[in-house]
Scaffold this active site. Structure first.
Site, PDB file in Angstrom:
ATOM      1  N   TRP A 101       0.836  -1.202   0.000  1.00 44.89           N
ATOM      2  CA  TRP A 101       0.000   0.000   0.000  1.00 44.89           C
ATOM      3  C   TRP A 101       0.867   1.246   0.000  1.00 44.89           C
ATOM      4  CZ3 TRP A 101      -4.222  -1.235  -1.962  1.00 44.89           C
ATOM      5  CH2 TRP A 101      -4.905  -2.391  -1.600  1.00 44.89           C
ATOM      6  N   ASP A 171      -1.404   6.614   6.318  1.00 41.55           N
ATOM      7  CA  ASP A 171      -2.519   5.740   5.971  1.00 41.55           C
ATOM      8  C   ASP A 171      -2.712   4.789   7.154  1.00 41.55           C
ATOM      9  OD1 ASP A 171      -4.156   3.688   5.057  1.00 41.55           O
ATOM     10  OD2 ASP A 171      -2.967   3.235   3.269  1.00 41.55           O
ATOM     11  N   LYS A 195     -11.799  -1.657   6.950  1.00 41.63           N
ATOM     12  CA  LYS A 195     -10.956  -2.585   7.688  1.00 41.63           C
ATOM     13  C   LYS A 195     -11.410  -2.642   9.156  1.00 41.63           C
ATOM     14  CE  LYS A 195      -8.748  -3.013   3.896  1.00 41.63           C
ATOM     15  NZ  LYS A 195      -7.553  -2.358   3.432  1.00 41.63           N
TER      16      LYS A 195
HETATM   17  C1  LIG Z   1      -7.054  -1.937   2.115  1.00 34.91           C
HETATM   18  C2  LIG Z   1      -6.018  -0.890   2.200  1.00 34.91           C
HETATM   19  C3  LIG Z   1      -5.902   0.114   1.225  1.00 34.91           C
HETATM   20  C4  LIG Z   1      -6.771   0.167   0.002  1.00 34.91           C
HETATM   21  O1  LIG Z   1      -8.038   0.537   0.341  1.00 34.91           O
HETATM   22  P1  LIG Z   1      -9.185   0.787  -0.750  1.00 34.91           P
HETATM   23  O2  LIG Z   1     -10.247   1.409   0.073  1.00 34.91           O
HETATM   24  O3  LIG Z   1      -9.538  -0.549  -1.316  1.00 34.91           O
HETATM   25  O4  LIG Z   1      -8.645   1.705  -1.779  1.00 34.91           O
HETATM   26  C5  LIG Z   1      -4.945   1.085   1.412  1.00 34.91           C
HETATM   27  N1  LIG Z   1      -4.133   1.082   2.486  1.00 34.91           N
HETATM   28  C6  LIG Z   1      -4.223   0.121   3.426  1.00 34.91           C
HETATM   29  C7  LIG Z   1      -3.303   0.167   4.608  1.00 34.91           C
HETATM   30  C8  LIG Z   1      -5.163  -0.880   3.316  1.00 34.91           C
HETATM   31  O5  LIG Z   1      -5.232  -1.838   4.256  1.00 34.91           O
END
Ligand SMILES: *Cc1c(COP(=O)(O)O)cnc(C)c1O
Length: 360
Positions: A101, A171, A195
């Site tokens: 990511w 993030d 998540k």
């Molecule tokens: C799942 C995830 C993403 C991507 O998320 P989307 O909403 O599918 O774009 C980005 N960063 C992390 C840390 C993730 O776990």
């Protein structure tokens, strides 16, 4: 009705009480005679829903007044572009690459300016967090970027990098609300909620006000400008209304659990059940350097791909679902987010011990 133990990395398990409440309100939300799904986002009941959600999040995370809370769409992945478009005033940013990511965010940023990979743990399949105490931060960097909890590899920054005065952008998709955070240490915290908070379709961004300006890269779409959404209270256009409503319920659930300090204690206890077993097991092994282990995502392997597959299959049949590891890592991964009850992890460990006895 039989609920399984769902170890999915995302979309993921939600608190059962929240789902029940939502079910009860499905046809008639508190006397409105309609579902929140059917409701105008300009209506009074919805304004109350979004206002309460923001207020509860602010109180849970202790978000200072000079930070805006935005409810956005497009997934965390859309932020990979929005962040450079809004924040790259000098067109320079530093990225710490601790997994897929972070790497995707870095590659996207390169479309808009100079993105520097100033540290990486790619050399050991992202199984650790690099030492970030004295990195070569670029003098004119607009921000330093991290993925704080690496969903796929199961690592977590337990110490934030020394950004040498630059704004930190994080993030936190897979560790959002898993523990208290000091918001003032970040320029921006963001994550997709699917998540650890709510249903897919909502991204929450917490951004220091002075970073939200009209000085964005030329060509930045109106919808990708933070100012658009900040000025409109996240109601510039139709927001992901039902998703925000569920997030609001999860915020209240967290308050009832005792807030983020209490949640952290529960998460530590829960993760320890699994990590302690992995450390003792002769068949199953964790894949992450101990000091960098995530409390949320726990990858593990037997070292034998066929046995891994047999375990995933047997576990699913026994009601422990979505334990297959990410396709790039193989093996297994148990995502044990806030809403996974400790019994789920205890029973999983019992199942693993029995499997080990039969196959060890
Ligand atoms: C799942 C995830 C993403 C991507 O998320 P989307 O909403 O599918 O774009 C980005 N960063 C992390 C840390 C993730 O776990």
């Amino acid at each position: 009705m039989a609920r399984v133990y769902n170890f999915s990395a995302g979309p993921a398990v939600l608190p059962e009480s929240v789902l029940k409440e939502a079910a009860e309100e499905m046809l008639d939300y508190r006397g409105t005679g309609m579902s929140v799904m059917e409701m105008s986002h300009r209506s009074k009941p919805f304004q109350t829903i979004i206002d309460e959600a923001e207020a509860d999040l602010r109180s849970l995370m202790n978000i200072p007044d000079n930070y805006k809370v935005l409810f956005l769409q497009g997934g965390a992945s859309q932020q990979f572009a929005a962040i450079p478009m809004n924040l790259m005033k000098n067109k320079v940013a530093d990225y710490i690459i601790t997994g897929q990511w972070a790497k995707k965010a870095y590659q996207e940023a390169k479309l808009y300016g100079t993105a520097n990979a100033i540290a990486s743990s790619a050399d050991k399949t992202f199984s650790y967090i690099p030492d970030c105490s004295d990195l070569p931060i670029s003098e004119n960097a607009d921000y330093v970027y991290i993925c704080e909890n690496n969903t796929i590899y199961g690592t977590k920054f337990w110490q934030l990098p020394n950004t040498k005065g630059k704004d930190l952008v994080a993030d936190v998709s897979s560790c959002f609300l898993s523990e208290p955070v000091d918001v003032t240490r970040y320029g921006m915290i963001y994550g997709g909620v699917q998540k650890n908070i709510g249903p897919a379709g909502v991204v929450i961004a917490i951004i220091r006000e002075d970073l939200i300006t009209e000085d964005v890269l030329p060509g930045t779409p109106t919808m990708l400008r933070y100012k658009t959404h900040a000025d409109a209270g996240s109601l510039y256009n139709t927001p992901p209304a039902y998703g925000i409503y569920i997030c609001g319920k999860v915020f209240k659930w967290l308050q009832n659990m005792g807030g983020l300090e209490a949640m952290k204690a529960i998460n530590e206890k829960k993760a320890a059940v699994l990590y302690n077993f992995l450390d003792e097991s002769k068949l199953f092994h964790g894949t992450v350097v101990k000091k960098d282990r995530s409390l949320m995502n726990v990858p593990f392997v037997t070292g034998n791909a066929d046995l891994d597959a047999a375990f995933v299959k047997a576990a699913a049949a026994a009601g422990f679902q979505n334990l297959k590891g990410h396709r790039t890592v193989g093996g297994m991964r148990a995502s044990i987010y806030n809403a996974m009850p400790i019994e789920g992890v205890e029973k999983l460990v019992d199942f693993m011990a029995a499997f080990e006895k039969e196959n060890g």
